[in-house]
Design a protein around this motif. Structure first.
Motif, PDB file in Angstrom:
ATOM      1  N   CYS A  51       0.802  -1.237   0.000  1.00 30.16           N
ATOM      2  CA  CYS A  51       0.000   0.000   0.000  1.00 30.16           C
ATOM      3  C   CYS A  51       0.829   1.279   0.000  1.00 30.16           C
ATOM      4  CB  CYS A  51      -0.964   0.010   1.183  1.00 30.16           C
ATOM      5  SG  CYS A  51      -0.172   0.271   2.787  1.00 30.16           S
ATOM      6  N   GLY A  52       2.160   1.161   0.158  1.00 30.73           N
ATOM      7  CA  GLY A  52       3.025   2.333   0.122  1.00 30.73           C
ATOM      8  C   GLY A  52       3.146   3.100   1.429  1.00 30.73           C
ATOM      9  N   THR A  53       2.496   2.630   2.490  1.00 32.15           N
ATOM     10  CA  THR A  53       2.585   3.303   3.781  1.00 32.15           C
ATOM     11  C   THR A  53       4.010   3.200   4.325  1.00 32.15           C
ATOM     12  OG1 THR A  53       0.282   2.863   4.317  1.00 32.15           O
ATOM     13  CG2 THR A  53       1.752   3.286   6.174  1.00 32.15           C
ATOM     14  N   ARG A  54       4.517   4.317   4.837  1.00 31.69           N
ATOM     15  CA  ARG A  54       5.841   4.337   5.467  1.00 31.69           C
ATOM     16  C   ARG A  54       5.639   4.228   6.975  1.00 31.69           C
ATOM     17  NH1 ARG A  54       9.684   8.454   7.244  1.00 31.69           N
ATOM     18  NH2 ARG A  54      11.781   7.736   6.772  1.00 31.69           N
ATOM     19  N   PHE A  55       6.305   3.238   7.581  1.00 31.39           N
ATOM     20  CA  PHE A  55       6.160   3.054   9.021  1.00 31.39           C
ATOM     21  C   PHE A  55       7.484   2.603   9.613  1.00 31.39           C
ATOM     22  CE2 PHE A  55       5.121  -0.967   7.067  1.00 31.39           C
ATOM     23  CZ  PHE A  55       5.632  -1.937   7.907  1.00 31.39           C
ATOM     24  N   GLU A  56       7.603   2.748  10.922  1.00 34.90           N
ATOM     25  CA  GLU A  56       8.830   2.337  11.590  1.00 34.90           C
ATOM     26  C   GLU A  56       8.630   1.019  12.311  1.00 34.90           C
ATOM     27  OE1 GLU A  56       8.971   4.414  15.964  1.00 34.90           O
ATOM     28  OE2 GLU A  56       9.484   5.686  14.270  1.00 34.90           O
ATOM     29  N   ALA A  57       9.693   0.239  12.332  1.00 36.30           N
ATOM     30  CA  ALA A  57       9.689  -0.985  13.119  1.00 36.30           C
ATOM     31  C   ALA A  57       9.842  -0.570  14.576  1.00 36.30           C
ATOM     32  CB  ALA A  57      10.837  -1.889  12.691  1.00 36.30           C
ATOM     33  N   ASP A  58       8.971  -1.036  15.415  1.00 33.92           N
ATOM     34  CA  ASP A  58       8.939  -0.603  16.814  1.00 33.92           C
ATOM     35  C   ASP A  58       9.310  -1.754  17.734  1.00 33.92           C
ATOM     36  OD1 ASP A  58       8.551   1.322  18.784  1.00 33.92           O
ATOM     37  OD2 ASP A  58       6.433   0.831  19.032  1.00 33.92           O
ATOM     38  N   ASP A  59      10.426  -2.411  17.423  1.00 32.28           N
ATOM     39  CA  ASP A  59      10.906  -3.525  18.232  1.00 32.28           C
ATOM     40  C   ASP A  59      11.986  -3.033  19.194  1.00 32.28           C
ATOM     41  OD1 ASP A  59       9.258  -5.084  16.671  1.00 32.28           O
ATOM     42  OD2 ASP A  59      10.746  -6.657  16.376  1.00 32.28           O
ATOM     43  N   PRO A  60      12.144  -3.690  20.328  1.00 35.48           N
ATOM     44  CA  PRO A  60      13.144  -3.247  21.308  1.00 35.48           C
ATOM     45  C   PRO A  60      14.577  -3.538  20.856  1.00 35.48           C
ATOM     46  CG  PRO A  60      12.137  -5.289  22.024  1.00 35.48           C
ATOM     47  CD  PRO A  60      11.401  -4.863  20.777  1.00 35.48           C
ATOM     48  N   PHE A  61      15.490  -2.667  21.278  1.00 36.82           N
ATOM     49  CA  PHE A  61      16.915  -2.904  21.062  1.00 36.82           C
ATOM     50  C   PHE A  61      17.703  -2.084  22.069  1.00 36.82           C
ATOM     51  CE2 PHE A  61      15.997   0.720  18.383  1.00 36.82           C
ATOM     52  CZ  PHE A  61      17.116   1.531  18.473  1.00 36.82           C
ATOM     53  N   VAL A  62      18.997  -2.371  22.137  1.00 37.64           N
ATOM     54  CA  VAL A  62      19.896  -1.644  23.026  1.00 37.64           C
ATOM     55  C   VAL A  62      20.853  -0.824  22.176  1.00 37.64           C
ATOM     56  CG1 VAL A  62      21.750  -1.871  24.715  1.00 37.64           C
ATOM     57  CG2 VAL A  62      19.747  -3.337  24.873  1.00 37.64           C
ATOM     58  N   TYR A  63      21.006   0.437  22.565  1.00 30.87           N
ATOM     59  CA  TYR A  63      21.943   1.364  21.934  1.00 30.87           C
ATOM     60  C   TYR A  63      23.085   1.589  22.920  1.00 30.87           C
ATOM     61  CZ  TYR A  63      23.761   5.734  20.017  1.00 30.87           C
ATOM     62  OH  TYR A  63      24.577   6.702  19.496  1.00 30.87           O
ATOM     63  N   PHE A  66      30.252   3.892  23.475  1.00 33.15           N
ATOM     64  CA  PHE A  66      31.382   3.963  24.398  1.00 33.15           C
ATOM     65  C   PHE A  66      32.052   5.341  24.368  1.00 33.15           C
ATOM     66  CE2 PHE A  66      30.788  -0.568  24.312  1.00 33.15           C
ATOM     67  CZ  PHE A  66      31.117  -0.948  25.597  1.00 33.15           C
ATOM     68  N   ASP A  67      32.012   6.031  23.230  1.00 33.95           N
ATOM     69  CA  ASP A  67      32.624   7.366  23.155  1.00 33.95           C
ATOM     70  C   ASP A  67      31.861   8.381  23.998  1.00 33.95           C
ATOM     71  OD1 ASP A  67      34.585   6.411  21.486  1.00 33.95           O
ATOM     72  OD2 ASP A  67      33.767   7.320  19.659  1.00 33.95           O
ATOM     73  N   HIS A  68      30.539   8.322  23.947  1.00 37.90           N
ATOM     74  CA  HIS A  68      29.702   9.275  24.678  1.00 37.90           C
ATOM     75  C   HIS A  68      29.193   8.712  26.010  1.00 37.90           C
ATOM     76  CE1 HIS A  68      29.524  11.060  20.606  1.00 37.90           C
ATOM     77  NE2 HIS A  68      29.554  12.177  21.298  1.00 37.90           N
ATOM     78  N   LYS A  69      29.644   7.500  26.351  1.00 38.12           N
ATOM     79  CA  LYS A  69      29.268   6.858  27.624  1.00 38.12           C
ATOM     80  C   LYS A  69      27.750   6.823  27.799  1.00 38.12           C
ATOM     81  CE  LYS A  69      33.593   6.508  28.801  1.00 38.12           C
ATOM     82  NZ  LYS A  69      34.253   5.902  27.678  1.00 38.12           N
ATOM     83  N   LEU A  70      27.105   6.198  26.849  1.00 39.70           N
ATOM     84  CA  LEU A  70      25.651   6.184  26.823  1.00 39.70           C
ATOM     85  C   LEU A  70      25.133   4.777  26.545  1.00 39.70           C
ATOM     86  CD1 LEU A  70      23.228   8.137  26.923  1.00 39.70           C
ATOM     87  CD2 LEU A  70      23.546   8.513  24.478  1.00 39.70           C
ATOM     88  N   TRP A  71      24.230   4.315  27.379  1.00 37.74           N
ATOM     89  CA  TRP A  71      23.571   3.019  27.199  1.00 37.74           C
ATOM     90  C   TRP A  71      22.068   3.272  27.279  1.00 37.74           C
ATOM     91  CZ3 TRP A  71      20.052  -0.213  29.363  1.00 37.74           C
ATOM     92  CH2 TRP A  71      20.080  -1.552  28.988  1.00 37.74           C
ATOM     93  N   ILE A  72      21.355   2.946  26.203  1.00 37.67           N
ATOM     94  CA  ILE A  72      19.926   3.233  26.143  1.00 37.67           C
ATOM     95  C   ILE A  72      19.157   1.978  25.753  1.00 37.67           C
ATOM     96  CG2 ILE A  72      18.101   4.619  25.082  1.00 37.67           C
ATOM     97  CD1 ILE A  72      20.254   6.712  24.408  1.00 37.67           C
ATOM     98  N   ALA A  73      18.181   1.628  26.571  1.00 40.23           N
ATOM     99  CA  ALA A  73      17.227   0.590  26.187  1.00 40.23           C
ATOM    100  C   ALA A  73      16.129   1.298  25.406  1.00 40.23           C
ATOM    101  CB  ALA A  73      16.649  -0.096  27.417  1.00 40.23           C
ATOM    102  N   CYS A  74      16.011   0.981  24.136  1.00 37.43           N
ATOM    103  CA  CYS A  74      14.975   1.574  23.290  1.00 37.43           C
ATOM    104  C   CYS A  74      13.846   0.551  23.190  1.00 37.43           C
ATOM    105  CB  CYS A  74      15.528   1.925  21.916  1.00 37.43           C
ATOM    106  SG  CYS A  74      14.341   2.827  20.884  1.00 37.43           S
ATOM    107  N   LEU A  75      12.758   0.835  23.870  1.00 37.92           N
ATOM    108  CA  LEU A  75      11.621  -0.074  23.934  1.00 37.92           C
ATOM    109  C   LEU A  75      10.507   0.409  23.013  1.00 37.92           C
ATOM    110  CD1 LEU A  75      11.643  -0.600  27.802  1.00 37.92           C
ATOM    111  CD2 LEU A  75      12.728  -2.002  26.045  1.00 37.92           C
ATOM    112  N   PRO A  76       9.569  -0.458  22.673  1.00 30.85           N
ATOM    113  CA  PRO A  76       8.473  -0.043  21.793  1.00 30.85           C
ATOM    114  C   PRO A  76       7.689   1.138  22.364  1.00 30.85           C
ATOM    115  CG  PRO A  76       8.535  -2.428  21.983  1.00 30.85           C
ATOM    116  CD  PRO A  76       9.498  -1.884  22.993  1.00 30.85           C
ATOM    117  N   ALA A  77       7.332   2.070  21.490  1.00 33.99           N
ATOM    118  CA  ALA A  77       6.585   3.267  21.900  1.00 33.99           C
ATOM    119  C   ALA A  77       5.285   2.898  22.607  1.00 33.99           C
ATOM    120  CB  ALA A  77       6.304   4.141  20.681  1.00 33.99           C
ATOM    121  N   ARG A  78       4.672   1.823  22.178  1.00 36.37           N
ATOM    122  CA  ARG A  78       3.393   1.417  22.768  1.00 36.37           C
ATOM    123  C   ARG A  78       3.530   1.006  24.242  1.00 36.37           C
ATOM    124  NH1 ARG A  78       5.245  -2.370  19.316  1.00 36.37           N
ATOM    125  NH2 ARG A  78       5.656  -4.425  20.174  1.00 36.37           N
TER     126      ARG A  78
END
Length: 174
Positions: A51-63, A66-78
């Motif tokens: 159908c041509g709809t643009r959408f994002e995959a909303d699955d969890p991952f870890v970002y 080490f340079d910026h000393k940042l650890w982020i759990a990116c969880l689904p928006a829902r």
């Protein structure tokens, strides 16, 4: 380095199922191209072949950066409405991967990391733009809260997001 898994994702408009590879772990130092995709709002975007709809995959991952000393759990928006259920899970995952099961050098560096949990790619983008501008993301969250209170706009679906930052200016989107 980034770790990918194969997933089946249904288009939110027509339910056409797409087979795609999604990140479950993103090392920013080793994959700056993927970091740029996050910042440019192109990361894990899918265009439905049916159908041509643009959408994002909303699955969890870890970002991890080490340079910026940042650890982020990116969880689904829902999952944001139930944030309290995920708070301890993110902390446990960080401790498991950065302290208990990590190499000694990683354990040593872990004490200097900012550990965060976000729900969706847009808040992840906020954190990255903030950090790359040399700003403290905790102050950004306070500023966003003050903006919501000042304007009276703080219901579901209304939240300012940092689009760009320089030394003397911040640009927000709604």
């Amino acid at each position: 380095m980034a770790t990918f898994v194969s997933r089946s994702i249904a288009c939110p408009s027509c339910n056409h199922v797409h087979q795609t590879s999604l990140v479950i772990s993103l090392n920013a130092v080793r994959r700056p191209d993927l970091v740029e995709e996050v910042v440019s709002d192109q990361f894990q975007r899918i265009v439905c072949a049916a159908c041509g709809t643009r959408f994002e995959a909303d699955d969890p991952f870890v970002y991890i950066d080490f340079d910026h000393k940042l650890w982020i759990a990116c969880l689904p928006a829902r999952g944001e409405q139930g944030w309290h259920r995920y708070e301890q899970e993110s902390q446990h995952t960080w401790e498991e991967n950065m302290l208990r099961n990590a190499a000694p050098l990683v354990r040593k560096e872990a004490a200097h990391f900012s550990v965060r949990t976000v729900f969706g790619l847009t808040p992840l983008r906020d954190k990255l733009v903030t950090r790359f501008a040399g700003l403290d993301d905790r102050w950004l969250e306070v500023l966003k809260l003050l903006l919501m209170i000042e304007t009276g706009n703080y219901g579901p679906g209304w939240r300012p997001h940092l689009w760009n930052a320089t030394e003397d200016k911040l640009w927000f989107t709604l």
